[in-house]
Design a protein around this motif. Structure first.
Motif, PDB file in Angstrom:
ATOM      1  N   PRO A   1      19.134  62.034  11.770  1.00  0.00           N
ATOM      2  CA  PRO A   1      19.690  61.309  10.645  1.00  0.00           C
ATOM      3  C   PRO A   1      19.172  61.198   9.419  1.00  0.00           C
ATOM      4  O   PRO A   1      17.957  61.603   9.351  1.00  0.00           O
ATOM      5  N   ASP A   2      20.023  61.383   8.283  1.00  0.00           N
ATOM      6  CA  ASP A   2      19.292  61.403   7.033  1.00  0.00           C
ATOM      7  C   ASP A   2      18.309  62.813   6.776  1.00  0.00           C
ATOM      8  O   ASP A   2      17.447  62.686   6.033  1.00  0.00           O
ATOM      9  N   SER A   3      18.910  63.606   7.258  1.00  0.00           N
ATOM     10  CA  SER A   3      18.112  64.989   7.156  1.00  0.00           C
ATOM     11  C   SER A   3      19.144  66.096   7.228  1.00  0.00           C
ATOM     12  O   SER A   3      20.336  66.236   7.895  1.00  0.00           O
ATOM     13  N   HIS A   4      18.876  67.150   6.272  1.00  0.00           N
ATOM     14  CA  HIS A   4      19.633  68.164   6.327  1.00  0.00           C
ATOM     15  C   HIS A   4      19.537  69.226   7.133  1.00  0.00           C
ATOM     16  O   HIS A   4      20.151  70.308   7.247  1.00  0.00           O
ATOM     17  N   PHE A   5      18.418  69.279   7.979  1.00  0.00           N
ATOM     18  CA  PHE A   5      18.025  70.271   8.911  1.00  0.00           C
ATOM     19  C   PHE A   5      18.479  69.612  10.389  1.00  0.00           C
ATOM     20  O   PHE A   5      18.523  68.555  10.882  1.00  0.00           O
ATOM     21  N   VAL A   6      18.596  70.726  11.109  1.00  0.00           N
ATOM     22  CA  VAL A   6      18.781  70.547  12.383  1.00  0.00           C
ATOM     23  C   VAL A   6      17.636  71.126  13.275  1.00  0.00           C
ATOM     24  O   VAL A   6      17.205  72.380  13.162  1.00  0.00           O
TER      25      VAL A   6
ATOM     26  N   PHE B   1       5.422  80.626  11.398  1.00  0.00           N
ATOM     27  CA  PHE B   1       5.339  80.335   9.900  1.00  0.00           C
ATOM     28  C   PHE B   1       6.767  80.989   9.690  1.00  0.00           C
ATOM     29  O   PHE B   1       7.297  80.623   8.542  1.00  0.00           O
ATOM     30  N   ALA B   2       7.022  82.235  10.154  1.00  0.00           N
ATOM     31  CA  ALA B   2       8.146  82.997   9.949  1.00  0.00           C
ATOM     32  C   ALA B   2       9.448  81.883  10.451  1.00  0.00           C
ATOM     33  O   ALA B   2      10.590  82.115   9.703  1.00  0.00           O
ATOM     34  N   LEU B   3       9.334  81.302  11.307  1.00  0.00           N
ATOM     35  CA  LEU B   3      10.614  80.513  11.637  1.00  0.00           C
ATOM     36  C   LEU B   3      10.746  79.109  10.993  1.00  0.00           C
ATOM     37  O   LEU B   3      11.625  78.313  11.223  1.00  0.00           O
ATOM     38  N   ALA B   4       9.718  78.705  10.344  1.00  0.00           N
ATOM     39  CA  ALA B   4      10.010  77.396   9.536  1.00  0.00           C
ATOM     40  C   ALA B   4      10.987  77.464   8.427  1.00  0.00           C
ATOM     41  O   ALA B   4      11.236  78.513   7.970  1.00  0.00           O
ATOM     42  N   CYS B   5      11.543  76.597   8.238  1.00  0.00           N
ATOM     43  CA  CYS B   5      12.615  76.131   7.052  1.00  0.00           C
ATOM     44  C   CYS B   5      12.344  76.253   5.912  1.00  0.00           C
ATOM     45  O   CYS B   5      12.961  76.553   4.834  1.00  0.00           O
TER      46      CYS B   5
ATOM     47  N   MET C   1       5.900  70.924  10.253  1.00  0.00           N
ATOM     48  CA  MET C   1       6.797  71.738   9.644  1.00  0.00           C
ATOM     49  C   MET C   1       8.425  71.656  10.139  1.00  0.00           C
ATOM     50  O   MET C   1       8.403  71.519  11.383  1.00  0.00           O
ATOM     51  N   PRO C   2       9.379  71.559   9.249  1.00  0.00           N
ATOM     52  CA  PRO C   2      10.715  71.705   9.995  1.00  0.00           C
ATOM     53  C   PRO C   2      11.121  72.965  10.392  1.00  0.00           C
ATOM     54  O   PRO C   2      11.117  73.912   9.756  1.00  0.00           O
ATOM     55  N   PHE C   3      11.648  73.216  11.647  1.00  0.00           N
ATOM     56  CA  PHE C   3      11.957  74.304  12.252  1.00  0.00           C
ATOM     57  C   PHE C   3      13.475  74.317  12.672  1.00  0.00           C
ATOM     58  O   PHE C   3      13.932  73.375  13.517  1.00  0.00           O
ATOM     59  N   CYS C   4      14.248  74.827  11.934  1.00  0.00           N
ATOM     60  CA  CYS C   4      15.882  74.574  12.056  1.00  0.00           C
ATOM     61  C   CYS C   4      16.437  75.843  12.683  1.00  0.00           C
ATOM     62  O   CYS C   4      17.900  75.731  12.522  1.00  0.00           O
ATOM     63  N   GLY C   5      15.847  76.783  13.293  1.00  0.00           N
ATOM     64  CA  GLY C   5      16.174  77.931  13.719  1.00  0.00           C
ATOM     65  C   GLY C   5      16.933  79.000  12.818  1.00  0.00           C
ATOM     66  O   GLY C   5      16.575  78.725  11.709  1.00  0.00           O
ATOM     67  N   PRO C   6      16.561  80.534  13.460  1.00  0.00           N
ATOM     68  CA  PRO C   6      16.562  80.678  14.965  1.00  0.00           C
ATOM     69  C   PRO C   6      15.174  80.112  15.504  1.00  0.00           C
ATOM     70  O   PRO C   6      14.214  79.756  14.862  1.00  0.00           O
ATOM     71  N   ASN C   7      15.105  79.997  16.626  1.00  0.00           N
ATOM     72  CA  ASN C   7      14.009  79.491  17.624  1.00  0.00           C
ATOM     73  C   ASN C   7      13.438  80.549  18.390  1.00  0.00           C
ATOM     74  O   ASN C   7      12.744  80.341  19.444  1.00  0.00           O
ATOM     75  N   ILE C   8      13.482  82.111  17.947  1.00  0.00           N
ATOM     76  CA  ILE C   8      13.116  83.121  18.902  1.00  0.00           C
ATOM     77  C   ILE C   8      11.881  83.517  18.433  1.00  0.00           C
ATOM     78  O   ILE C   8      11.662  84.024  17.116  1.00  0.00           O
TER      79      ILE C   8
END
Length: 315
Positions: A6-11, A189-193, A170-177
């Motif tokens: 909640p209260d976040s733009h990230f998944v 670092f490459a996967l971080a939003c 750090m926020p990781f919002c996908g992809p998660n591969i």
């Protein structure tokens, strides 16, 4: 798989997919057998050295205490990644939890930093033994030896603690591969939003310091050792010194070489395949050959191993 806060733009992702080696099932089965064999041999070889040094009271001296600690370190170092690699090779899902990924990242990085420091301490020990042989027994006491080993372990486990905590927040919002065999800073670092240049700079700076700093210290130590060895009047003394230092350099060179390719030159874009091969080299190959290099080039260890194996009616 993913949850919204909640209260976040990230998944935010709850787990990562650790691809490892994405190839045909037959090749993955072959790699599983190869990795399992290497893992078993690594545990057996380093375990045998620890057992031999523990059982032979005559080898309870600084040089062999460092070697025993180093073999113990290698067992934990290879165990921080290989079991998960083996599971990934046999699994179709190939997932690793968020917490599991960062725990692997922490232990693998910390044990690697500990190994860098340990190799430096071993080089310093050989420098004292050869260049200051008369004062060596008074300088390298059992107390100092134990203190140096503890410093290596404590500093190694504290070295990357802050950057790993920062990366985990750090926020990781996908992809998660993660197209790698381990959880490593580059893919994470490459996967971080969001970009985190300061955290990246801190991570790579600490990596460069612990790798390059220790490597240059070892290089300087063995340069002084080589100079001292060439001045020795005794051919036997020169041969023994060269044998000991040669085995150390045989361990140091490939280990630091592969680390520099991965972590000291982050600006160079290495392919995913090259990253995997380089990682396998310093994560699996060097721990396998270290006990072979040290034991086969050291008469005292070979004698101690024969006694231990003989007591079990193996030899």
């Amino acid at each position: 798989m993913n949850i919204s806060e909640p209260d976040s733009h990230f998944v935010f992702v709850r787990e990562f997919i650790l691809l490892g080696f994405s190839c045909e099932w037959k090749i993955q089965s072959l790699l599983f057998s190869l990795f399992l064999t290497i893992y078993a041999l690594t545990l057996t070889g380093n375990g045998a050295i620890i057992c031999a040094l523990w059982c032979d009271q005559r080898l309870h001296i600084p040089m062999y205490i460092f070697l025993g600690s180093f073999s113990f370190l290698e067992i934990w170092y290879v165990s921080s990644t290989v079991p998960k690699m083996l599971v990934t090779l046999l699994s179709h899902k190939k997932t690793i939890s968020f917490v599991g990924c960062f725990l692997q990242f922490y232990f693998f990085s910390s044990l690697g930093a500990t190994e860098c420091l340990h190799l430096t301490v071993m080089a310093f020990d050989r420098y004292l033994a050869i260049c200051h042989s008369l004062h060596y027994p008074n300088i390298m006491t059992g107390h100092l030896c134990t203190k140096l080993v503890l410093i290596c372990w404590v500093c190694g486990f504290l070295w990357f603690l802050i950057p790993i905590v920062l990366i985990s927040q750090m926020p990781f919002c996908g992809p998660n591969i993660i197209d790698h065999v381990v959880c490593d800073p580059g893919p994470l670092f490459a996967l971080a939003c969001v970009s985190a240049p300061k955290t990246q700079l801190l991570c790579y700076s600490l990596s460069s310091i612990v790798i390059l700093g220790n490597f240059l210290f070892i290089l300087g130590s063995y340069t002084l050792v080589l100079t001292a060895v060439l001045r020795m009047p005794s051919a036997t003394g020169r041969q023994k010194a060269f044998s000991t230092c040669g085995s150390h350099l045989a361990v140091v060179s490939p280990f630091y070489g592969s680390l520099m390719v991965m972590y000291v030159s982050p600006g160079l874009r290495h392919s995913a395949g090259m990253q995997k091969v380089a990682t396998l080299f310093y994560a699996m190959v060097t721990p396998l050959f270290n006990p072979l290099i040290y034991s086969l080039r050291n008469k005292e260890i070979k004698t101690a191993l024969r006694r231990v194996l003989g007591s079990f009616n193996i030899m």
